[in-house]
Design a protein around this motif. Structure first.
Motif, PDB file in Angstrom:
ATOM      1  N   GLU B   3     -15.651  41.102  -5.262  1.00  0.00           N
ATOM      2  CA  GLU B   3     -16.744  41.922  -4.737  1.00  0.00           C
ATOM      3  C   GLU B   3     -17.174  41.420  -3.378  1.00  0.00           C
ATOM      4  O   GLU B   3     -17.368  40.223  -3.188  1.00  0.00           O
ATOM      5  CB  GLU B   3     -17.946  41.868  -5.705  1.00  0.00           C
ATOM      6  N   PHE B   4     -17.291  42.338  -2.419  1.00  0.00           N
ATOM      7  CA  PHE B   4     -17.771  41.955  -1.092  1.00  0.00           C
ATOM      8  C   PHE B   4     -19.281  41.812  -1.105  1.00  0.00           C
ATOM      9  O   PHE B   4     -19.853  40.910  -0.530  1.00  0.00           O
ATOM     10  CB  PHE B   4     -17.383  43.007  -0.047  1.00  0.00           C
ATOM     11  N   ILE B   5     -19.929  42.753  -1.760  1.00  0.00           N
ATOM     12  CA  ILE B   5     -21.382  42.766  -1.809  1.00  0.00           C
ATOM     13  C   ILE B   5     -21.784  42.526  -3.260  1.00  0.00           C
ATOM     14  O   ILE B   5     -21.382  43.286  -4.142  1.00  0.00           O
ATOM     15  CB  ILE B   5     -21.945  44.133  -1.366  1.00  0.00           C
ATOM     16  N   TYR B 204     -15.059  62.053   9.553  1.00  0.00           N
ATOM     17  CA  TYR B 204     -15.129  60.762   8.894  1.00  0.00           C
ATOM     18  C   TYR B 204     -16.557  60.219   8.876  1.00  0.00           C
ATOM     19  O   TYR B 204     -17.061  59.762   7.843  1.00  0.00           O
ATOM     20  CB  TYR B 204     -14.203  59.760   9.597  1.00  0.00           C
ATOM     21  N   SER B 243     -21.229  48.500  -0.420  1.00  0.00           N
ATOM     22  CA  SER B 243     -19.927  48.017  -0.857  1.00  0.00           C
ATOM     23  C   SER B 243     -18.853  49.066  -0.561  1.00  0.00           C
ATOM     24  O   SER B 243     -17.817  48.774   0.027  1.00  0.00           O
ATOM     25  CB  SER B 243     -20.000  47.718  -2.342  1.00  0.00           C
ATOM     26  N   ARG B 244     -19.165  50.289  -0.960  1.00  0.00           N
ATOM     27  CA  ARG B 244     -18.210  51.390  -0.740  1.00  0.00           C
ATOM     28  C   ARG B 244     -18.004  51.648   0.749  1.00  0.00           C
ATOM     29  O   ARG B 244     -16.878  51.849   1.211  1.00  0.00           O
ATOM     30  CB  ARG B 244     -18.706  52.640  -1.448  1.00  0.00           C
ATOM     31  N   LEU B 247     -15.761  49.009   2.172  1.00  0.00           N
ATOM     32  CA  LEU B 247     -14.399  49.134   1.633  1.00  0.00           C
ATOM     33  C   LEU B 247     -13.640  50.268   2.288  1.00  0.00           C
ATOM     34  O   LEU B 247     -12.488  50.122   2.705  1.00  0.00           O
ATOM     35  CB  LEU B 247     -14.480  49.427   0.132  1.00  0.00           C
ATOM     36  N   THR B 248     -14.294  51.440   2.366  1.00  0.00           N
ATOM     37  CA  THR B 248     -13.605  52.590   2.928  1.00  0.00           C
ATOM     38  C   THR B 248     -13.311  52.378   4.400  1.00  0.00           C
ATOM     39  O   THR B 248     -12.210  52.654   4.870  1.00  0.00           O
ATOM     40  CB  THR B 248     -14.456  53.860   2.738  1.00  0.00           C
ATOM     41  N   LEU B 250     -12.796  49.684   5.791  1.00  0.00           N
ATOM     42  CA  LEU B 250     -11.698  48.726   5.867  1.00  0.00           C
ATOM     43  C   LEU B 250     -10.335  49.390   5.635  1.00  0.00           C
ATOM     44  O   LEU B 250      -9.387  49.131   6.372  1.00  0.00           O
ATOM     45  CB  LEU B 250     -11.946  47.634   4.826  1.00  0.00           C
ATOM     46  N   THR B 251     -10.250  50.237   4.608  1.00  0.00           N
ATOM     47  CA  THR B 251      -8.937  50.868   4.350  1.00  0.00           C
ATOM     48  C   THR B 251      -8.557  51.799   5.488  1.00  0.00           C
ATOM     49  O   THR B 251      -7.415  51.807   5.942  1.00  0.00           O
ATOM     50  CB  THR B 251      -8.926  51.652   3.021  1.00  0.00           C
ATOM     51  N   VAL B 252      -9.528  52.593   5.973  1.00  0.00           N
ATOM     52  CA  VAL B 252      -9.204  53.487   7.093  1.00  0.00           C
ATOM     53  C   VAL B 252      -8.824  52.646   8.311  1.00  0.00           C
ATOM     54  O   VAL B 252      -7.858  52.941   9.012  1.00  0.00           O
ATOM     55  CB  VAL B 252     -10.382  54.428   7.419  1.00  0.00           C
ATOM     56  N   LEU B 254      -7.456  49.745   8.359  1.00  0.00           N
ATOM     57  CA  LEU B 254      -6.106  49.195   8.169  1.00  0.00           C
ATOM     58  C   LEU B 254      -5.035  50.195   8.598  1.00  0.00           C
ATOM     59  O   LEU B 254      -4.097  49.861   9.315  1.00  0.00           O
ATOM     60  CB  LEU B 254      -5.884  48.816   6.697  1.00  0.00           C
ATOM     61  N   VAL B 255      -5.182  51.451   8.171  1.00  0.00           N
ATOM     62  CA  VAL B 255      -4.136  52.419   8.512  1.00  0.00           C
ATOM     63  C   VAL B 255      -4.193  52.800   9.988  1.00  0.00           C
ATOM     64  O   VAL B 255      -3.154  52.999  10.621  1.00  0.00           O
ATOM     65  CB  VAL B 255      -4.185  53.686   7.632  1.00  0.00           C
ATOM     66  N   ALA B 258      -2.450  50.269  11.981  1.00  0.00           N
ATOM     67  CA  ALA B 258      -1.001  50.477  11.914  1.00  0.00           C
ATOM     68  C   ALA B 258      -0.599  51.552  12.924  1.00  0.00           C
ATOM     69  O   ALA B 258       0.399  51.418  13.636  1.00  0.00           O
ATOM     70  CB  ALA B 258      -0.576  50.881  10.499  1.00  0.00           C
ATOM     71  N   MET B 274     -10.097  56.480  16.872  1.00  0.00           N
ATOM     72  CA  MET B 274     -10.387  56.202  15.463  1.00  0.00           C
ATOM     73  C   MET B 274     -10.790  54.741  15.243  1.00  0.00           C
ATOM     74  O   MET B 274     -11.657  54.446  14.427  1.00  0.00           O
ATOM     75  CB  MET B 274      -9.191  56.568  14.583  1.00  0.00           C
TER      76      MET B 274
END
Lengths: 528, 304
Positions: B3-5, B204, B243-244, B247-248, B250-252, B254-255, B258, B274
């Protein structure tokens, strides 16, 4: 449970359909094209791969503007010369007939009483509004304007004619699957996938290719004309090769409209173009040559004089030729444009986007690599953070991409480079829906609920948020689709499709798996 | 469980609202200032002109190319190497277009042939946008941003309340202005893919804001007394969704990273918007959107 079973069946059907529809695309992206065809047998033949945009397969995209005003002026020029010969035949004397841009003809009559006869002759050609008269220095000039709806007709037909002509020319270039459509009121959008010589294609498309035959004015002296004393019915033109001046009659004797065919022939190693007239053209050509033996007949293409041979004899059979110092390629290009007819209105290139095949391949490669790396990062992250549930989310993302490909091949949407970015982004955002739900489920777990209740409450609480969040993105995507062009439209497509498939995989697919898991396995806790 | 938070974390976000407002105002003003003073460096989509990408077989420098193209008398050309140096891949930009100079592309390759020899280079991409089209694209691009904003305003208004809808729009405009400001300050080229990225960012950023709003609405409904403290409910809702949100993002992120590093030259502008946008969008949905709603409800504390 019936409802539960039904949902299971729907999910299975969608997934199987998605797999079948996307298989050819997946295989072709991962293996060379030929292999995909053989490999999949009948499947590869019946199910289309997702079409690649020009930015991915290489090719040329052009936006052409049709100069419709010039078409109107051109049409008036033809009318003016017809009217002249009619008036000569009917012995109506005039001093001047002139096309006044953009849409009028001004006629000066010797005897203004002939006005009714003139009006009759003009209206045989097209409908003119009542003339306005103007008296300059005691001479009355009648100015006839083409009626408004008649102008529109000329403009419309010049566009459809341009479309037809360009299509003919591109067919001769041998491009597979070209797309040529009108856009707006005077634009033509041309897409030529996989073209290797874009410069040649542009030259061939843009050539006006107006072929004209005019008599050389041998009654007047060229040197006098060059000094400024130009006879009223003649003008000075220049030879294409040598730039030598030549005095030509304004009257057009014959045009390329009467051509049947144009071919490249070789005479003593130098190419020339042989022309073949249709029946009408052959008759006219025979009459013109018969009436003008020992005079010179100039052959003009787009106002440039290619040659002006002396007519030795009446020429029957409807054959003529254009000589000039052509290269093979030039001769071939000329033959193509002559065969496919002239453009009533010249076209101008407003926008060009050409991507070479090697760059296209690089782009696909880069796009796929970015997609793969981004995906792998998310997958690893989700497994670490949510463990088994994270794995489920990952499977959903992969199936999601499969469904996007399937949907795109079904509706024939085009995949572009920004489209790949759209898919990459979908990976990031699709996970968000699951994160929203998983976070809710964790909250429920902390409240000490049973797994069954956790799943139920998690989805129930998160669903409106998930829908709201995705609809806002969908609105942006739809606007983009409406306003975007080409590659950007491709991005909007994958983004919108991605949102819909996300909602399905997460709210229907993942939910079903979770429910099945907590109901049938009798688990004590959820790995989340 | 990672858990981050930590669950039950409560951060009194609203207590610091003046800092956020100050920070956002200053950054927005800097952004607007830069846009007003030095404007944008428009790409050919908006300004018209041509871009030609050429790859050479042998090591070549921008100067070699400039020398080779000198006889053409191009107007304000800029030559820039793309990708790795060993790729010998160059972008040549000029404000010249086909309609001012017929057969421009052909002339270009024949000049290169003279200096480098036939077959030693490959023209990989030609893009030419004429004045009439670039004007159209500009209007369309601007209109699309406006329409997207209106569409979303109506949706949020319908789903929530007017004040939420204002908060969402202000937060979104805030993001768009800051990203545009960054583009102006860094003199990055504005083109169509940037507009596409801005629209995606709008989607977004709103996505993020809506998630927070949803939780605020839910928590308001749970309040027993009519005299609840809205600022507290907001801080609580933001803490619960933090937390959400992270997390989100972070995932966005990450891509998009890339895409930024591996997506190639054409995707660079898109990925850049972005990259900045995800951070700003995350910030604005936490700190800006709710603050606006709070200001708009100052009169009646209990208005839900």
């Amino acid at each position: 449970m019936n409802n539960f079973k039904l949902r299971g069946i729907i999910i299975a059907v969608v997934m199987i359909a998605g797999l079948i529809l996307s298989l050819p695309t997946m295989v072709s992206l991962l293996t060379p094209y030929q292999l995909a065809d053989n490999w999949l047998g009948p499947l590869g033949k019946h199910i289309k791969q997702v079409k690649l945009g020009l930015d991915l397969q290489g090719g040329m995209h052009l936006i052409l503007k049709v100069d419709t005003d010039k078409a109107v002026t051109g049409k008036l020029n033809i009318i003016a010369s017809t009217v002249k010969s009619e008036m000569q035949q009917k012995r109506i004397h005039y001093t001047k007939i002139e096309v006044v841009a953009p849409d009028s003809i001004a006629v000066t009559l010797r005897d203004p009483a002939d006005q009714d006869k003139l009006t009759a002759i003009l209206n045989e050609q097209t409908s003119f509004a009542d003339p306005s008269t103007e008296t300059i220095g005691g001479v009355t000039v009648f100015r006839y304007s083409v009626k408004r709806d008649e102008i529109q007709k000329i403009k419309d037909s010049s566009i459809s004619q341009a479309l037809e002509t360009i299509r003919n020319r591109i067919d001769q270039l041998g491009v597979s699957e070209p797309s040529i459509i009108t856009e707006g009121k005077d634009r033509i959008n041309v897409q030529l996938p996989g073209i290797t010589d874009p410069e040649r294609a542009k030259r061939i498309i843009g050539e006006t290719a107006v072929l004209e035959f005019k008599l050389v004015d041998e009654d007047h002296s060229l040197s006098n004309a060059l000094a400024g004393d130009i006879p009223q019915d003649s003008y000075i033109a220049y030879m294409k090769e040598t730039n030598e001046p030549i005095l030509l009659k304004k009257q057009v004797e014959l045009t390329g409209d009467t051509l049947n065919d144009a071919r490249v022939k070789i005479d003593r190693a130098s190419p020339y173009i042989s022309l073949d007239f249709n029946a009408q053209g052959a008759r006219d050509f025979e009459r013109i040559t018969g009436e003008n033996i020992n005079k010179r007949l100039a052959i003009l293409l787009d106002k440039k004089v290619y040659s002006a041979p002396v007519i030795k004899d009446r020429i029957a059979g409807g054959k003529a030729s254009i000589t000039g110092r052509f290269t093979d390629q030039e001769a071939k290009n000329l033959a193509i444009v002559l065969r496919s007819g002239s453009l009533l209105a010249p076209v101008e290139i407003l926008e060009e986007r050409t991507v070479g095949p090697s760059l296209g391949k690089d782009s696909i490669h880069q796009g796929l690599v970015a997609c793969a790396i981004g995906g792998v990062l998310v997958i690893i992250f989700m497994i670490i953070y949510y463990r088994a549930s994270g794995m489920l989310a990952n499977i959903a993302v992969i199936l999601n991409i499969m469904l996007i490909a399937a949907f795109m091949s079904l509706v024939g949407a085009v995949l572009t480079l920004p489209g790949i970015a759209g898919i990459v982004l979908t990976i990031g955002m699709a996970v968000d829906a699951n994160i929203l739900i998983f976070e809710r489920m964790r909250e429920e777990i902390r409240l000490g609920r049973t797994p069954k209740m956790v799943v139920e409450a998690g989805y129930k609480h998160a669903i409106s948020t998930v829908v709201d969040a995705n609809v806002t993105t969908l609105i942006a995507g739809l606007v983009l689709f409406q306003f975007g062009t080409g590659p950007i439209k491709g991005f909007a497509v994958t983004l919108c499709v991605g949102i819909l498939t996300t909602l399905f995989t997460v709210l229907v697919g993942c939910k079903w798996v979770m429910e099945w898991f907590v109901n049938s396995k009798n688990v004590s806790r959820i790995s989340i | 469980m990672l858990e981050f938070i930590k669950p039950g974390t409560y951060i009194d976000f609203m207590k610091y609202k003046w800092y956020f407002i100050g920070f956002s105002l200053i950054t927005s003003l800097i952004a607007i200032g830069s846009i007003a003073v030095q404007g944008f460096s428009y790409g050919i989509d908006f300004a018209g002109g041509s871009v030609i990408q050429v790859q050479f077989k042998n090591p070549t420098t921008a100067d070699d190319i400039r020398k080779a193209l000198k006889p053409m008398g191009m107007q304000d050309e800029r030559i820039q190497s793309v990708g790795a140096v060993s790729d010998n891949d160059f972008l040549i930009r000029t404000s010249q277009t086909e309609d001012t100079n017929k057969g421009f592309g052909g002339k270009f390759s024949s000049e290169l042939e003279k200096s480098f020899g036939k077959g030693n280079f490959e023209i990989r991409r030609i893009e030419m946008v004429g004045g009439a089209v670039s004007k159209d694209i500009k209007t369309k691009g601007f209109l699309s941003l406006i329409w997207a904003a209106i569409g979303i305003l109506i949706y949020v208004w319908w789903r929530f309340e007017f004040k939420f809808s204002v908060g969402a729009i202000v937060a979104t405009l805030h993001d768009v202005i800051i990203v545009l400001g960054m583009f102006s300050i860094l003199r990055r080229e504005m083109d169509l893919t940037v507009v596409a990225a801005l629209l995606t960012l709008i989607g977004y950023s709103l996505n993020d804001t809506v998630v927070v709003f949803d939780r605020i609405r839910e928590n308001i409904k749970k309040q027993q007394s009519p005299n609840y403290d809205l600022a507290h409910v907001m801080s609580m809702s933001i803490s619960q969704t933090l937390s959400r949100t992270i997390l989100t993002a972070l995932t966005v992120f990450l891509v998009v990273i890339a895409l930024f590093f591996l997506g190639g030259e054409v995707m660079h502008g898109f990925a850049m918007v972005m990259l900045i946008g995800v951070i700003i969008g995350c910030y604005s949905s936490i700190f800006v959107a709710s603050t606006i709603v709070l200001f708009m409800s100052k009169s009646g504390k209990s208005s839900s």
